[in-house]
Enzyme design. Structure first.
Site, PDB file in Angstrom:
ATOM      1  N   ASP A 287      -2.461  10.373  -2.146  1.00 15.81           N
ATOM      2  CA  ASP A 287      -2.651   9.432  -3.376  1.00 15.81           C
ATOM      3  C   ASP A 287      -3.030  10.095  -4.828  1.00 15.81           C
ATOM      4  O   ASP A 287      -2.978   9.215  -5.767  1.00 15.81           O
ATOM      5  CB  ASP A 287      -3.930   8.466  -2.708  1.00 15.81           C
ATOM      6  CG  ASP A 287      -3.376   7.539  -1.716  1.00 15.81           C
ATOM      7  OD1 ASP A 287      -3.003   6.397  -1.763  1.00 15.81           O
ATOM      8  OD2 ASP A 287      -3.257   8.034  -0.452  1.00 15.81           O
TER       9      ASP A 287
ATOM     10  N   ARG B 174      -7.200  -0.644  -7.039  1.00 20.27           N
ATOM     11  CA  ARG B 174      -7.157   0.733  -6.146  1.00 20.27           C
ATOM     12  C   ARG B 174      -7.541   1.849  -6.954  1.00 20.27           C
ATOM     13  O   ARG B 174      -6.726   2.373  -7.738  1.00 20.27           O
ATOM     14  CB  ARG B 174      -5.829   0.895  -5.385  1.00 20.27           C
ATOM     15  CG  ARG B 174      -5.483  -0.382  -4.394  1.00 20.27           C
ATOM     16  CD  ARG B 174      -6.308  -0.628  -3.115  1.00 20.27           C
ATOM     17  NE  ARG B 174      -6.583   0.613  -2.237  1.00 20.27           N
ATOM     18  CZ  ARG B 174      -5.992   0.886  -1.539  1.00 20.27           C
ATOM     19  NH1 ARG B 174      -4.821   0.345  -1.343  1.00 20.27           N
ATOM     20  NH2 ARG B 174      -5.944   2.220  -0.671  1.00 20.27           N
TER      21      ARG B 174
ATOM     22  N   ASN C  86      -5.948  12.227   0.354  1.00 20.48           N
ATOM     23  CA  ASN C  86      -5.226  11.479   1.130  1.00 20.48           C
ATOM     24  C   ASN C  86      -5.992  10.543   1.933  1.00 20.48           C
ATOM     25  O   ASN C  86      -7.186  10.608   1.972  1.00 20.48           O
ATOM     26  CB  ASN C  86      -4.226  12.278   2.205  1.00 20.48           C
ATOM     27  CG  ASN C  86      -3.084  11.509   2.616  1.00 20.48           C
ATOM     28  OD1 ASN C  86      -2.362  10.735   1.956  1.00 20.48           O
ATOM     29  ND2 ASN C  86      -3.043  11.791   3.917  1.00 20.48           N
ATOM     30  N   LYS C  87      -5.493   9.695   2.928  1.00 17.51           N
ATOM     31  CA  LYS C  87      -6.399   8.975   3.711  1.00 17.51           C
ATOM     32  C   LYS C  87      -7.210   9.626   4.491  1.00 17.51           C
ATOM     33  O   LYS C  87      -7.121  10.675   4.930  1.00 17.51           O
ATOM     34  CB  LYS C  87      -5.374   8.264   4.904  1.00 17.51           C
ATOM     35  CG  LYS C  87      -6.049   7.016   5.770  1.00 17.51           C
ATOM     36  CD  LYS C  87      -6.541   5.773   4.946  1.00 17.51           C
ATOM     37  CE  LYS C  87      -5.575   5.517   3.929  1.00 17.51           C
ATOM     38  NZ  LYS C  87      -6.281   4.241   3.046  1.00 17.51           N
TER      39      LYS C  87
ATOM     40  N   GLN D 236      -2.936   2.753   9.955  1.00 18.74           N
ATOM     41  CA  GLN D 236      -1.662   2.553   9.320  1.00 18.74           C
ATOM     42  C   GLN D 236      -0.889   3.715  10.293  1.00 18.74           C
ATOM     43  O   GLN D 236       0.517   3.466  10.064  1.00 18.74           O
ATOM     44  CB  GLN D 236      -1.779   3.055   7.867  1.00 18.74           C
ATOM     45  CG  GLN D 236      -2.540   2.214   7.061  1.00 18.74           C
ATOM     46  CD  GLN D 236      -4.102   2.524   6.576  1.00 18.74           C
ATOM     47  OE1 GLN D 236      -4.463   3.207   7.623  1.00 18.74           O
ATOM     48  NE2 GLN D 236      -4.385   2.557   5.561  1.00 18.74           N
TER      49      GLN D 236
ATOM     50  N   ARG E 286       0.944  -1.117   0.049  1.00 16.59           N
ATOM     51  CA  ARG E 286      -0.040   0.017  -0.054  1.00 16.59           C
ATOM     52  C   ARG E 286       0.895   1.278  -0.028  1.00 16.59           C
ATOM     53  O   ARG E 286       1.978   1.109   0.216  1.00 16.59           O
ATOM     54  CB  ARG E 286      -0.883  -0.067   1.241  1.00 16.59           C
ATOM     55  CG  ARG E 286      -0.177  -0.489   2.474  1.00 16.59           C
ATOM     56  CD  ARG E 286      -0.692   0.322   3.689  1.00 16.59           C
ATOM     57  NE  ARG E 286      -0.325   1.713   3.537  1.00 16.59           N
ATOM     58  CZ  ARG E 286       0.602   2.159   3.581  1.00 16.59           C
ATOM     59  NH1 ARG E 286       1.863   1.826   3.825  1.00 16.59           N
ATOM     60  NH2 ARG E 286       0.764   3.591   3.619  1.00 16.59           N
ATOM     61  N   GLY E 287       0.261   2.456  -0.350  1.00 16.87           N
ATOM     62  CA  GLY E 287       0.924   3.679  -0.324  1.00 16.87           C
ATOM     63  C   GLY E 287       1.291   3.958  -1.769  1.00 16.87           C
ATOM     64  O   GLY E 287       1.596   3.167  -2.798  1.00 16.87           O
ATOM     65  N   ALA E 288       0.608   4.972  -2.317  1.00 15.18           N
ATOM     66  CA  ALA E 288       0.911   5.240  -3.623  1.00 15.18           C
ATOM     67  C   ALA E 288       1.773   4.978  -4.579  1.00 15.18           C
ATOM     68  O   ALA E 288       1.856   4.388  -5.572  1.00 15.18           O
ATOM     69  CB  ALA E 288       0.391   6.884  -3.823  1.00 15.18           C
TER      70      ALA E 288
END
Length: 346
Positions: free
Chosen positions: A222, A69, A232-233, A181, A32-34
């Protein structure tokens, strides 16, 4: 790949051998993570070329990987870059070329993130001089470190650079519900790096800002619009509102590959991924006797909604956006990347 679903209580490495493996790893957040999603997608497309290197194989694999995603634009960017290259060469050579290009993309990501870190390090020098205190307190949300990239990360890269330069850095780590996270991954990373930090509940950030205990907020992204809206999150928008109310500078750190030059309205145009309700209703953790267990938090029968991201408008990115080309105001990205802005206008 490091299986991030096992952290922080277990460290496991998994091998991705097929395109389907890559799809599952991205969808299930093993990775995970762009930036890392983009690189994993690139290798997934290379793996697909071992199975079917035809034109339809390229298009089908790229489409299947992209939908895993939908919010992180790095995935689409990486797949488009490699697929475009593959369509110009003979099928017999596509697997080797794809793996080579994925390697290049991975190396580029590490260099890009290290450069973001060098640009962002100056923020810590400035904050220390401005505050007159004995440390710099920065608040993060989610995980944007080397777990989320090939190396260094985006929002954590300046923190690592400042810490390695000997600056007194302390990080307030948002837990980042529902997948935690921050509490699970960012805290684990900072522990490995020896960076002083404190895990806080998501709703504590505003309180800390009111009492002058946050020098600036630093998050990843992201997807970012050409006008500087940052996706973002989930929960990032609320941190930006609190920061604006308390005069705390708010920064986002991101590479060129995270900028979507085709859109200008983040709230209206960025697709927001909705994940399964079990991420909200259940939590995984370590028991007192060393077992990893999943427990239910909510009453049986209570439905849950799980939007994975939100959008922070450019007007709330009060500090600026840190990229591999330097720091700019959120609405001034075109000044850092004029060639992309010109291409969009054409």
């Amino acid at each position: 790949m490091i299986d991030q679903t096992c952290l922080p209580h277990a460290f496991e490495v998994v091998e991705l051998r097929t395109r389907a493996d890559a799809e599952r790893a991205i969808r299930d957040m093993v990775v995970r993570g762009a930036p890392l999603i983009g690189v994993t997608g690139a290798y997934g497309l290379a793996l697909a070329m071992r199975e079917d290197p035809s034109d339809s194989g390229v298009r089908g694999a790229a489409a299947a990987l992209e939908i895993t995603r939908p919010t992180a634009v790095n995935l689409r960017w990486a797949l488009g870059r490699i697929a475009g290259l593959l369509m110009r060469i003979q099928p017999a050579y596509r697997a080797d070329i794809a793996f080579g290009e994925a390697d290049v993309l991975a190396d580029e990501d590490a260099v890009t993130c290290e450069t973001i870190g060098r640009h962002g390090e100056q923020l810590f020098h400035d904050a220390l001089a401005r505050s007159g205190r004995d440390r710099v307190d920065v608040l993060t949300h989610c995980n944007a470190g080397w777990l989320a990239a090939v190396d260094w990360g985006t929002a954590l890269a300046p923190i690592y650079k400042a810490h390695r330069a000997g600056l007194p850095v302390h990080v307030w780590v948002d837990e980042t519900r529902p997948r935690n996270q921050g509490a699970s991954l960012t805290a684990w990373e900072l522990t490995q790096e020896g960076v002083p930090h404190t895990v806080i509940v998501d709703n504590a950030g505003g309180h800390l800002m009111q009492h002058g205990r946050v020098d600036f907020v630093l998050v990843g992204s992201d997807r970012t619009t050409r006008t500087g809206d940052v996706c973002n999150k989930i929960g990032t928008y609320l941190k930006a509102l609190a920061a604006a109310d308390n005069g705390v500078p708010f920064y986002a750190a991101l590479p060129l590959s995270t900028i979507d030059w085709g859109i200008s309205d983040g709230v209206g145009e960025i697709p927001i991924e909705q994940r399964g309700e079990d991420e909200v209703t259940h939590m995984r953790g370590l028991t007192a006797d060393g077992r990893i267990e999943t427990v239910r938090l909510t009453p049986v029968g209570s439905p849950a909604a799980n939007w994975a991201f939100d959008v922070t408008p450019a007007r709330l990115i009060t500090g600026g956006i840190i990229t591999e080309r330097g720091i700019a105001g959120a609405s001034d990205l075109a000044a850092l990347f004029p060639e992309h802005a010109r291409a969009r206008r054409r």
